[in-house]
Design a protein around this motif. Structure first.
Motif, mmCIF file in Angstrom:
data_model
loop_
_atom_site.group_PDB
_atom_site.id
_atom_site.type_symbol
_atom_site.label_atom_id
_atom_site.label_comp_id
_atom_site.label_asym_id
_atom_site.label_seq_id
_atom_site.Cartn_x
_atom_site.Cartn_y
_atom_site.Cartn_z
ATOM 1 N N PHE A 7 0.833 -1.200 0.000
ATOM 2 C CA PHE A 7 0.000 0.000 0.000
ATOM 3 C C PHE A 7 0.868 1.249 0.000
ATOM 4 O O PHE A 7 1.980 1.266 0.492
ATOM 5 N N THR A 8 0.311 2.275 -0.606
ATOM 6 C CA THR A 8 0.949 3.585 -0.679
ATOM 7 C C THR A 8 -0.060 4.600 -0.177
ATOM 8 O O THR A 8 -1.219 4.587 -0.591
ATOM 9 N N THR A 9 0.386 5.456 0.732
ATOM 10 C CA THR A 9 -0.485 6.512 1.245
ATOM 11 C C THR A 9 -0.091 7.831 0.589
ATOM 12 O O THR A 9 1.062 8.048 0.262
ATOM 13 N N GLU A 10 -1.069 8.669 0.403
ATOM 14 C CA GLU A 10 -0.820 9.974 -0.204
ATOM 15 C C GLU A 10 -1.433 11.054 0.665
ATOM 16 O O GLU A 10 -2.375 10.774 1.397
ATOM 17 N N PRO A 11 -0.961 12.257 0.628
ATOM 18 C CA PRO A 11 -0.008 12.784 -0.341
ATOM 19 C C PRO A 11 1.426 12.351 -0.013
ATOM 20 O O PRO A 11 1.770 12.109 1.133
ATOM 21 N N PHE A 12 2.222 12.241 -1.088
ATOM 22 C CA PHE A 12 3.631 11.927 -0.926
ATOM 23 C C PHE A 12 4.336 13.119 -0.300
ATOM 24 O O PHE A 12 4.011 14.264 -0.588
ATOM 25 N N ASP A 13 5.300 12.845 0.520
ATOM 26 C CA ASP A 13 6.127 13.902 1.106
ATOM 27 C C ASP A 13 7.565 13.417 1.060
ATOM 28 O O ASP A 13 7.958 12.572 1.858
ATOM 29 N N PHE A 38 8.737 -1.141 5.504
ATOM 30 C CA PHE A 38 8.390 0.256 5.253
ATOM 31 C C PHE A 38 9.356 0.851 4.248
ATOM 32 O O PHE A 38 10.564 0.713 4.375
ATOM 33 N N GLY A 39 8.827 1.509 3.238
ATOM 34 C CA GLY A 39 9.651 2.200 2.260
ATOM 35 C C GLY A 39 9.187 3.632 2.123
ATOM 36 O O GLY A 39 8.085 3.974 2.550
ATOM 37 N N PRO A 40 9.992 4.480 1.524
ATOM 38 C CA PRO A 40 9.629 5.890 1.410
ATOM 39 C C PRO A 40 8.402 6.122 0.541
ATOM 40 O O PRO A 40 7.719 7.117 0.691
ATOM 41 N N LEU A 41 8.099 5.195 -0.352
ATOM 42 C CA LEU A 41 6.968 5.377 -1.255
ATOM 43 C C LEU A 41 5.877 4.342 -1.069
ATOM 44 O O LEU A 41 4.861 4.393 -1.748
ATOM 45 N N GLY A 42 6.078 3.419 -0.157
ATOM 46 C CA GLY A 42 5.067 2.406 0.050
ATOM 47 C C GLY A 42 5.513 1.388 1.069
ATOM 48 O O GLY A 42 6.679 1.321 1.429
ATOM 49 N N THR A 43 4.564 0.599 1.523
ATOM 50 C CA THR A 43 4.813 -0.410 2.540
ATOM 51 C C THR A 43 4.283 -1.741 2.035
ATOM 52 O O THR A 43 3.231 -1.792 1.402
ATOM 53 N N SER A 44 5.018 -2.810 2.320
ATOM 54 C CA SER A 44 4.505 -4.139 2.012
ATOM 55 C C SER A 44 4.381 -4.915 3.308
ATOM 56 O O SER A 44 5.191 -4.748 4.224
ATOM 57 N N THR A 72 -3.554 3.568 -1.924
ATOM 58 C CA THR A 72 -3.581 2.617 -3.019
ATOM 59 C C THR A 72 -3.143 1.273 -2.449
ATOM 60 O O THR A 72 -2.090 1.187 -1.811
ATOM 61 N N LEU A 73 -3.934 0.230 -2.682
ATOM 62 C CA LEU A 73 -3.709 -1.069 -2.061
ATOM 63 C C LEU A 73 -3.777 -2.171 -3.101
ATOM 64 O O LEU A 73 -4.685 -2.187 -3.932
ATOM 65 N N ASN A 151 -0.104 8.780 -11.166
ATOM 66 C CA ASN A 151 -1.166 9.437 -10.410
ATOM 67 C C ASN A 151 -1.715 10.656 -11.139
ATOM 68 O O ASN A 151 -2.921 10.917 -11.102
ATOM 69 N N ARG A 152 -0.855 11.433 -11.774
ATOM 70 C CA ARG A 152 -1.324 12.602 -12.532
ATOM 71 C C ARG A 152 -2.252 12.176 -13.664
ATOM 72 O O ARG A 152 -3.250 12.825 -13.937
#
Length: 155
Positions: A7-13, A38-44, A72-73, A151-152
């Motif tokens: 999963f990825t949470t937004e907004p990105f920072d 945990f990663g900077p752009l998403g977690t598994s 996003t999951l 995403n854009r």
């Protein structure tokens, strides 16, 4: 059955510390006893179906309670790599898009790199495991940039 959720949470920072919506969602997964990365752009996260699926409710609640505008999951069976089409795989798709755009992907302008990502998405490239990282490397950009382009286009 073991499952994997990404999963990825937004907004990105990308500046400074990870946002609370990302760290709290990760913490909820860990508290549920899931194997977490945990990663900077998403977690598994990984775990048995009967643990993982109910735990995702807590992950989503934690993300939204701490400022996420979107999560996003993706969930799949552990060990299963989905191949969206017959043929030459992700490298073949990268070569196909490079040919369509007239040169190596890393040498394209920013606008053409965005177009390349959209073409790759339309061809199913992002159904492959680790595709965002591979596409980012081919384009000479970060994985974060690839996700931003996607995403854009969806907004």
């Amino acid at each position: 059955m073991r499952l994997v959720a990404e999963f990825t949470t937004e907004p990105f920072d990308v500046e400074g510390q990870p946002p609370a919506h990302a760290t709290e969602a990760f913490e909820a997964a860990q508290q549920a006893g899931l194997e977490s990365d945990f990663g900077p752009l998403g977690t598994s996260v990984r775990g048995e179906q009967e643990v993982l699926l109910p735990a995702l409710t807590g992950v989503l609640e934690a993300a939204f309670a701490n400022g996420a505008s979107q999560v996003t999951l993706q969930v799949r069976r552990d060990g299963v790599v989905r191949t969206p089409r017959e043929g030459s795989g992700l490298n073949g798709l990268l070569a196909e898009v490079a040919a369509e755009l007239g040169g190596p992907l890393s040498g394209l302008s920013r606008g053409d790199k965005q177009r390349a990502v959209l073409l790759l998405e339309a061809k199913g490239a992002f159904e492959y495991r680790k595709s965002a990282e591979i596409v980012a490397e081919a384009l000479g950009v970060t994985r974060f940039t690839v996700y931003n382009y996607l995403n854009r286009a969806r907004d």
